[in-house]
Design a protein around this motif. Sequence first.
Motif, PDB file in Angstrom:
ATOM      1  N   PRO A   1       0.875  -1.114  -0.043  1.00 31.05           N
ATOM      2  CA  PRO A   1      -0.008  -0.005   0.046  1.00 31.05           C
ATOM      3  C   PRO A   1       0.918   1.126  -0.020  1.00 31.05           C
ATOM      4  O   PRO A   1       1.840   1.125   0.673  1.00 31.05           O
ATOM      5  N   ARG A   2       0.364   2.286  -0.580  1.00 35.92           N
ATOM      6  CA  ARG A   2       1.174   3.627  -0.650  1.00 35.92           C
ATOM      7  C   ARG A   2       0.110   4.710  -0.748  1.00 35.92           C
ATOM      8  O   ARG A   2      -0.990   4.628  -1.105  1.00 35.92           O
ATOM      9  N   ILE A   3       0.673   5.812  -0.090  1.00 36.87           N
ATOM     10  CA  ILE A   3      -0.250   7.212  -0.562  1.00 36.87           C
ATOM     11  C   ILE A   3       0.554   8.083  -1.229  1.00 36.87           C
ATOM     12  O   ILE A   3       1.808   8.037  -1.176  1.00 36.87           O
ATOM     13  N   SER A   4      -0.016   9.050  -1.694  1.00 38.48           N
ATOM     14  CA  SER A   4       0.585  10.138  -2.615  1.00 38.48           C
ATOM     15  C   SER A   4       1.544  11.249  -1.604  1.00 38.48           C
ATOM     16  O   SER A   4       1.278  11.021  -0.446  1.00 38.48           O
TER      17      SER A   4
ATOM     18  N   HIS B   1      -9.620   9.014  16.542  1.00 33.70           N
ATOM     19  CA  HIS B   1     -11.127   8.907  16.102  1.00 33.70           C
ATOM     20  C   HIS B   1     -11.284   9.530  14.705  1.00 33.70           C
ATOM     21  O   HIS B   1     -12.347   9.334  14.271  1.00 33.70           O
ATOM     22  N   CYS B   2     -10.149  10.178  14.172  1.00 32.03           N
ATOM     23  CA  CYS B   2     -10.390  10.459  12.932  1.00 32.03           C
ATOM     24  C   CYS B   2      -9.202  10.072  11.893  1.00 32.03           C
ATOM     25  O   CYS B   2      -8.682  10.919  11.011  1.00 32.03           O
ATOM     26  N   SER B   3      -8.782   8.917  12.241  1.00 37.04           N
ATOM     27  CA  SER B   3      -7.415   8.118  11.679  1.00 37.04           C
ATOM     28  C   SER B   3      -8.037   7.941  10.166  1.00 37.04           C
ATOM     29  O   SER B   3      -7.151   7.732   9.429  1.00 37.04           O
ATOM     30  N   GLY B   4      -9.351   7.691   9.893  1.00 37.68           N
ATOM     31  CA  GLY B   4      -9.687   7.316   8.464  1.00 37.68           C
ATOM     32  C   GLY B   4      -9.416   8.503   7.699  1.00 37.68           C
ATOM     33  O   GLY B   4      -9.354   8.219   6.352  1.00 37.68           O
ATOM     34  N   SER B   5      -9.250   9.868   8.079  1.00 40.41           N
ATOM     35  CA  SER B   5      -8.983  10.855   6.991  1.00 40.41           C
ATOM     36  C   SER B   5      -7.321  11.154   6.946  1.00 40.41           C
ATOM     37  O   SER B   5      -6.975  11.942   6.351  1.00 40.41           O
TER      38      SER B   5
ATOM     39  N   THR C   1      -0.412  -1.577  11.589  1.00 37.49           N
ATOM     40  CA  THR C   1      -0.493  -0.227  10.884  1.00 37.49           C
ATOM     41  C   THR C   1       0.265   0.576  11.702  1.00 37.49           C
ATOM     42  O   THR C   1       0.855   0.276  12.768  1.00 37.49           O
ATOM     43  N   LEU C   2       0.565   1.768  11.186  1.00 41.01           N
ATOM     44  CA  LEU C   2       1.446   2.805  11.895  1.00 41.01           C
ATOM     45  C   LEU C   2       0.703   3.330  13.183  1.00 41.01           C
ATOM     46  O   LEU C   2       1.206   3.576  14.054  1.00 41.01           O
ATOM     47  N   LEU C   3      -0.577   3.555  13.111  1.00 40.55           N
ATOM     48  CA  LEU C   3      -1.306   3.983  14.248  1.00 40.55           C
ATOM     49  C   LEU C   3      -1.254   2.782  15.471  1.00 40.55           C
ATOM     50  O   LEU C   3      -1.189   3.093  16.486  1.00 40.55           O
ATOM     51  N   LYS C   4      -1.259   1.441  15.025  1.00 46.52           N
ATOM     52  CA  LYS C   4      -1.400   0.490  16.022  1.00 46.52           C
ATOM     53  C   LYS C   4      -0.062   0.403  16.594  1.00 46.52           C
ATOM     54  O   LYS C   4       0.070   0.407  17.892  1.00 46.52           O
ATOM     55  N   VAL C   5       0.997   0.725  15.824  1.00 43.69           N
ATOM     56  CA  VAL C   5       2.363   0.848  16.529  1.00 43.69           C
ATOM     57  C   VAL C   5       2.405   2.072  17.330  1.00 43.69           C
ATOM     58  O   VAL C   5       2.924   1.973  18.540  1.00 43.69           O
ATOM     59  N   MET C   6       1.806   3.163  16.916  1.00 42.02           N
ATOM     60  CA  MET C   6       1.867   4.201  17.707  1.00 42.02           C
ATOM     61  C   MET C   6       1.296   4.177  19.024  1.00 42.02           C
ATOM     62  O   MET C   6       2.024   4.575  20.229  1.00 42.02           O
ATOM     63  N   GLU C   7       0.085   3.484  19.141  1.00 45.19           N
ATOM     64  CA  GLU C   7      -0.613   3.269  20.230  1.00 45.19           C
ATOM     65  C   GLU C   7       0.114   2.354  21.234  1.00 45.19           C
ATOM     66  O   GLU C   7      -0.105   2.492  22.469  1.00 45.19           O
ATOM     67  N   GLN C   8       0.612   1.476  20.849  1.00 43.39           N
ATOM     68  CA  GLN C   8       1.583   0.577  21.587  1.00 43.39           C
ATOM     69  C   GLN C   8       2.873   1.221  22.312  1.00 43.39           C
ATOM     70  O   GLN C   8       3.031   1.042  23.229  1.00 43.39           O
ATOM     71  N   LEU C   9       3.474   2.213  21.433  1.00 43.60           N
ATOM     72  CA  LEU C   9       4.422   2.607  21.907  1.00 43.60           C
ATOM     73  C   LEU C   9       4.169   3.837  22.709  1.00 43.60           C
ATOM     74  O   LEU C   9       4.904   4.393  23.639  1.00 43.60           O
TER      75      LEU C   9
ATOM     76  N   LEU D   1      -1.589   7.190   8.707  1.00 49.79           N
ATOM     77  CA  LEU D   1      -1.856   6.280   9.922  1.00 49.79           C
ATOM     78  C   LEU D   1      -2.220   4.630   9.443  1.00 49.79           C
ATOM     79  O   LEU D   1      -2.066   3.938  10.529  1.00 49.79           O
ATOM     80  N   GLN D   2      -2.634   4.528   8.352  1.00 49.19           N
ATOM     81  CA  GLN D   2      -3.467   3.287   8.131  1.00 49.19           C
ATOM     82  C   GLN D   2      -2.082   2.478   7.225  1.00 49.19           C
ATOM     83  O   GLN D   2      -2.545   1.144   7.125  1.00 49.19           O
ATOM     84  N   LEU D   3      -1.141   2.990   7.008  1.00 57.34           N
ATOM     85  CA  LEU D   3      -0.140   2.177   5.920  1.00 57.34           C
ATOM     86  C   LEU D   3       0.378   1.097   7.170  1.00 57.34           C
ATOM     87  O   LEU D   3       0.668   1.363   8.330  1.00 57.34           O
ATOM     88  N   PRO D   4       0.646  -0.074   6.513  1.00 55.83           N
ATOM     89  CA  PRO D   4       1.348  -0.969   7.319  1.00 55.83           C
ATOM     90  C   PRO D   4       3.092  -0.613   7.527  1.00 55.83           C
ATOM     91  O   PRO D   4       3.502   0.330   6.725  1.00 55.83           O
ATOM     92  N   ILE D   5       3.882  -0.885   8.665  1.00 59.12           N
ATOM     93  CA  ILE D   5       4.970  -0.066   8.957  1.00 59.12           C
ATOM     94  C   ILE D   5       6.081  -0.735   7.845  1.00 59.12           C
ATOM     95  O   ILE D   5       6.840   0.160   7.708  1.00 59.12           O
ATOM     96  N   TYR D   6       5.879  -1.857   7.321  1.00 58.19           N
ATOM     97  CA  TYR D   6       6.930  -2.059   6.347  1.00 58.19           C
ATOM     98  C   TYR D   6       6.780  -1.430   4.873  1.00 58.19           C
ATOM     99  O   TYR D   6       7.799  -1.164   4.334  1.00 58.19           O
ATOM    100  N   ALA D   7       5.679  -0.487   4.830  1.00 61.56           N
ATOM    101  CA  ALA D   7       5.682   0.207   3.545  1.00 61.56           C
ATOM    102  C   ALA D   7       6.133   1.506   3.829  1.00 61.56           C
ATOM    103  O   ALA D   7       5.961   2.394   2.638  1.00 61.56           O
ATOM    104  N   ILE D   8       6.725   2.004   4.841  1.00 65.13           N
ATOM    105  CA  ILE D   8       7.190   3.276   5.265  1.00 65.13           C
ATOM    106  C   ILE D   8       8.822   3.052   5.619  1.00 65.13           C
ATOM    107  O   ILE D   8       9.134   2.395   6.272  1.00 65.13           O
ATOM    108  N   PRO D   9       9.220   4.138   5.608  1.00 66.95           N
ATOM    109  CA  PRO D   9      10.798   4.423   6.271  1.00 66.95           C
ATOM    110  C   PRO D   9      10.764   4.430   7.597  1.00 66.95           C
ATOM    111  O   PRO D   9      11.054   5.523   8.102  1.00 66.95           O
ATOM    112  N   LEU D  10      10.567   3.484   8.312  1.00 63.68           N
ATOM    113  CA  LEU D  10      10.544   3.547   9.516  1.00 63.68           C
ATOM    114  C   LEU D  10      11.324   2.508  10.399  1.00 63.68           C
ATOM    115  O   LEU D  10      11.013   1.122  10.152  1.00 63.68           O
ATOM    116  N   GLY D  11      12.115   2.653  11.537  1.00 63.01           N
ATOM    117  CA  GLY D  11      12.837   1.703  12.162  1.00 63.01           C
ATOM    118  C   GLY D  11      13.967   1.016  11.429  1.00 63.01           C
ATOM    119  O   GLY D  11      14.419   1.609  10.399  1.00 63.01           O
TER     120      GLY D  11
END
Length: 474
Positions: free
Chosen positions: A125-128, A312-316, A433-441, A320-330
């Motif tokens: 998955p990716r976003i613009s 509560h507005c993560s859909g916008s 997802t990025l949001l799930k990882v953020m909530e854990q951290l 935040l909905q990207l899986p962590i493997y799809a972004i330069p993180l970690g």
Amino acid sequence: MFGSDRNPARDAGRVSTAGMVLLPIQFTWPHGGDDVSISGSFNGWTELVRMSQVEGCPNVFKAVCAVPHGSHEYKFFVDGEWRHDEQQPHRNGEYGIVNTFDTLPVPAEVSQHQIPAVILNQTIPRISEEDLRASRYQISAFLAAHTVYELLPESGKVVALAVDLPVKQAFHILAEQGIPVAPLWDFYKGKFVGVISASDFILILRQLGNHGSTLTEEELETHTISAWKEGKARRNGQVDGHGRPIPRHLIFVSVLAGPGDNLKDVALKFLQNGIATIPVIHSSLEDGSFPQLLHLASLSGILKCVCRYFKHCSGSFPMLQLPIYAIPLGTWVPRIGESSSRSFVMLRPTSSLSSALNMLVQARVSSIPIVDDNDSLLDIYSRSDITALAKGRAYTHNLNEMTVYQALQLGQDSNSPYEPRTQRFQMCLHTDTLLKVMEQLANPGVRRLVIVEAGSNRVEGIISLSDVFRFLLG
């Protein structure tokens, strides 16, 4: 397909993959056999890639191949016979019935070694870039509009230590209080002048372990924190023109009666200075005298504010909905034949404690995953665990003879029965997802997540609080 079946004209027209980002694709053959391989258009049908039998599943074979984006065909070579998997998408092709799959281009900012093996027909998955910039701007604007006051608890306890306290006593206090860091108060100057942390004790123990050490275990009884800090500054060459050590002053967050310091500036202080805790100081006097220590701010507290506001507005926010493997993180475990710009180290339980301390310092990391022979996660050894050595004066033992497992047992014995050891470290999957990882951290006491493979718990990487904020703030 091979030998006389190859079409030289087609091979000559193949697009070179040099310079392209290749996506690791996990192929699976679940129909048994003794000798199973795979080939496809992704390697020009010129090579048979041997597949490995899955442990405990004698009929299942798997292999990971590096594939460029685009549409691809492939077939399995099972016990000398070409076959296709009817359970996967297939069609009639140049080589009879072939299996097919498509991949999307990998975002340029995602390095190859952080992309886990993706199951067939699962695209990245990716976003613009526009959506990414918009999400980052809104998070940055939120942090800039909120202040440190929002981090202050309704009640709590903050432990501070005097600079003339013996190092040994400070070591035991941190262990008894279960805290990895404490601000330092200088009664003579009437202000906070620094912090003492687990990193200091790591350096002390390494110095004690050196035969040429100028600091003995007996001297820890009388050696003060200020004396240790001055000696550390001299060894690091941090002296002024008169040979006097230059103290590394504490970074203060001024919480005033007005708006106060905004959370964005505080987050940037964390990142720029590579620290885990910032004392929140308040003084009602203009000259800053008689300061009050209100709180020890952390990135997890700031992240909690972000999660609470955007959950509560993560859909916008597609980011935040990207899986962590799809972004330069970690930091991710490099694959065979690849190199990584960031160090990733792991240890076995039988490794010596001295080797763990050396790695924490030399690799400049805050924690090291402890794994078995299959690289499956067993535990994690972090800088804060060093305070457990205060129990029974274990730091007086030869650290080369103490194993990481024994050191971890000390920490387990010192834990409260109401705080299970498993809460000390957390795991996540590369598909989270990025949001799930953020909530854990954002949970108190969690500074990093170990990325593991589902089922086997094989370590794939690690994500820290600093990693998340570097990505969020761009």
